[in-house]
Design a protein around this motif. Sequence first.
Motif, PDB file in Angstrom:
ATOM      1  N   UNK A 261     -46.152  49.000 -12.255  1.00  0.00           N
ATOM      2  CA  UNK A 261     -47.390  48.271 -11.983  1.00  0.00           C
ATOM      3  C   UNK A 261     -47.119  46.829 -11.603  1.00  0.00           C
ATOM      4  N   UNK A 262     -46.162  46.215 -12.279  1.00  0.00           N
ATOM      5  CA  UNK A 262     -45.787  44.832 -11.962  1.00  0.00           C
ATOM      6  C   UNK A 262     -45.208  44.764 -10.552  1.00  0.00           C
ATOM      7  N   UNK A 263     -44.403  45.741 -10.187  1.00  0.00           N
ATOM      8  CA  UNK A 263     -43.822  45.783  -8.841  1.00  0.00           C
ATOM      9  C   UNK A 263     -44.933  45.849  -7.799  1.00  0.00           C
ATOM     10  N   UNK A 264     -45.892  46.735  -8.022  1.00  0.00           N
ATOM     11  CA  UNK A 264     -46.999  46.859  -7.064  1.00  0.00           C
ATOM     12  C   UNK A 264     -47.755  45.539  -6.933  1.00  0.00           C
ATOM     13  N   UNK A 265     -48.085  44.928  -8.069  1.00  0.00           N
ATOM     14  CA  UNK A 265     -48.844  43.679  -8.026  1.00  0.00           C
ATOM     15  C   UNK A 265     -48.037  42.555  -7.380  1.00  0.00           C
ATOM     16  N   UNK A 266     -46.747  42.506  -7.673  1.00  0.00           N
ATOM     17  CA  UNK A 266     -45.879  41.499  -7.065  1.00  0.00           C
ATOM     18  C   UNK A 266     -45.843  41.673  -5.548  1.00  0.00           C
ATOM     19  N   UNK A 267     -45.751  42.916  -5.103  1.00  0.00           N
ATOM     20  CA  UNK A 267     -45.741  43.177  -3.659  1.00  0.00           C
ATOM     21  C   UNK A 267     -47.042  42.732  -3.012  1.00  0.00           C
ATOM     22  N   UNK A 268     -48.151  43.047  -3.644  1.00  0.00           N
ATOM     23  CA  UNK A 268     -49.456  42.644  -3.096  1.00  0.00           C
ATOM     24  C   UNK A 268     -49.561  41.126  -3.039  1.00  0.00           C
ATOM     25  N   UNK A 269     -49.174  40.460  -4.129  1.00  0.00           N
ATOM     26  CA  UNK A 269     -49.221  38.993  -4.151  1.00  0.00           C
ATOM     27  C   UNK A 269     -48.309  38.390  -3.092  1.00  0.00           C
ATOM     28  N   UNK A 270     -47.132  38.963  -2.934  1.00  0.00           N
ATOM     29  CA  UNK A 270     -46.187  38.454  -1.945  1.00  0.00           C
ATOM     30  C   UNK A 270     -46.673  38.654  -0.526  1.00  0.00           C
ATOM     31  N   UNK A 271     -47.259  39.797  -0.270  1.00  0.00           N
ATOM     32  CA  UNK A 271     -47.798  40.066   1.066  1.00  0.00           C
ATOM     33  C   UNK A 271     -48.923  39.086   1.380  1.00  0.00           C
TER      34      UNK A 271
ATOM     35  N   UNK B 101     -39.034  34.023   5.018  1.00  0.00           N
ATOM     36  CA  UNK B 101     -38.427  33.635   3.741  1.00  0.00           C
ATOM     37  C   UNK B 101     -39.183  34.277   2.567  1.00  0.00           C
ATOM     38  N   UNK B 102     -40.504  34.234   2.621  1.00  0.00           N
ATOM     39  CA  UNK B 102     -41.324  34.851   1.571  1.00  0.00           C
ATOM     40  C   UNK B 102     -41.063  36.355   1.531  1.00  0.00           C
ATOM     41  N   UNK B 103     -40.998  36.982   2.696  1.00  0.00           N
ATOM     42  CA  UNK B 103     -40.751  38.429   2.753  1.00  0.00           C
ATOM     43  C   UNK B 103     -39.413  38.799   2.116  1.00  0.00           C
ATOM     44  N   UNK B 104     -38.391  38.011   2.366  1.00  0.00           N
ATOM     45  CA  UNK B 104     -37.080  38.284   1.774  1.00  0.00           C
ATOM     46  C   UNK B 104     -37.114  38.098   0.254  1.00  0.00           C
ATOM     47  N   UNK B 105     -37.861  37.114  -0.215  1.00  0.00           N
ATOM     48  CA  UNK B 105     -37.995  36.922  -1.654  1.00  0.00           C
ATOM     49  C   UNK B 105     -38.683  38.120  -2.307  1.00  0.00           C
ATOM     50  N   UNK B 106     -39.697  38.645  -1.625  1.00  0.00           N
ATOM     51  CA  UNK B 106     -40.402  39.830  -2.136  1.00  0.00           C
ATOM     52  C   UNK B 106     -39.448  41.015  -2.220  1.00  0.00           C
ATOM     53  N   UNK B 107     -38.666  41.217  -1.174  1.00  0.00           N
ATOM     54  CA  UNK B 107     -37.724  42.339  -1.159  1.00  0.00           C
ATOM     55  C   UNK B 107     -36.681  42.213  -2.261  1.00  0.00           C
ATOM     56  N   UNK B 108     -36.198  41.010  -2.498  1.00  0.00           N
ATOM     57  CA  UNK B 108     -35.219  40.801  -3.560  1.00  0.00           C
ATOM     58  C   UNK B 108     -35.815  41.128  -4.920  1.00  0.00           C
ATOM     59  N   UNK B 109     -37.028  40.655  -5.166  1.00  0.00           N
ATOM     60  CA  UNK B 109     -37.688  40.937  -6.445  1.00  0.00           C
ATOM     61  C   UNK B 109     -37.955  42.426  -6.603  1.00  0.00           C
ATOM     62  N   UNK B 110     -38.430  43.058  -5.550  1.00  0.00           N
ATOM     63  CA  UNK B 110     -38.723  44.491  -5.602  1.00  0.00           C
ATOM     64  C   UNK B 110     -37.461  45.298  -5.866  1.00  0.00           C
TER      65      UNK B 110
END
Length: 90
Positions: free
Chosen positions: A31-41, A61-70
């Motif tokens: 659930x955290x992953x999903x929410x993080x992805x939505x927030x990052x997008x 840069x933001x997209x790469x940060x999202x991918x790293x976290x995911x």
Amino acid sequence: MAQPNPIILPENAETAQLRAEIQRMADMVSGVVRQTAIDGINAAMAVAASGAMTAPKDADKVAHQILERASVMQSEIDRFLAIANGRHAA
């Protein structure tokens, strides 16, 4: 002759309970992953829509940060699920 009911040893009940708890934790991380992805997008879209000259680079840069976290979170989900299914985590 009647077959006796199998006895559930405390270890088995405890193991099942631990596996259920690990599965619950994995669901929470998911659930955290999903929410993080939505927030990052949303953040990447806001940056891209800003119209700044650096918007494309900043959005990338933001997209790469999202991918790293995911990626980190996905490895945690995989680890939880492996343990929940009785396998050793890497």
